[in-house]
Design a protein around this motif. Structure first.
Motif: not given
Length: 114
Positions: A17-20, A41-51, A68-73, A79-82
């Motif tokens: 899946l690919r999230l946007s 039932g769980n906490e919210r956990d960090l999956v990926a980040s980009v700076v 994880i990827s980003s578009d600055s424009r 988030l591409q999930m394989n």
């Protein structure tokens, strides 16, 4: 300004899946773009980040499978999930850390069937 996340759904184990996530309006001062996951039932956990579109960080559980990827424009993050597995099931939230605080998206459900 709101963040609009999309791309979730039901997928079989091994699938992809690919999230946007994109803002509804103008947003500035973005420091970090990130995806979080919250299983039932769980906490919210960090999956990926980009700076700055380059410095990427991943949770151990997804490293090598998610990208994880980003578009600055468009100030969008993806988030591409394989090779999805049942443990990836949850609600995925995007979050932008800005100079004026954190902005969260509304979440998108990802369900992986085994």
């Amino acid at each position: 300004v709101q963040l609009q996340a999309s791309g979730g759904g039901l997928v079989q184990a091994g699938g992809s899946l690919r999230l946007s996530c994109a803002p509804s309006g103008l947003i500035s001062g973005i420091r970090v773009m990130a995806w979080y996951r919250q299983a039932a039932g769980n906490e919210r956990d960090l999956v990926a980040s980009v700076v700055a579109g380059r410095h990427k960080n991943y949770a151990d559980s997804v490293r090598g499978r998610f990208t994880i990827s980003s578009d600055s424009r468009q100030n969008a993050v993806y988030l591409q999930m394989n090779s999805l597995n049942h443990g990836d099931t949850g609600i995925y939230y995007c979050k932008y850390n800005t100079a004026w605080g954190d902005v969260w998206g509304q979440g998108t459900q990802v369900t992986v069937s085994s």
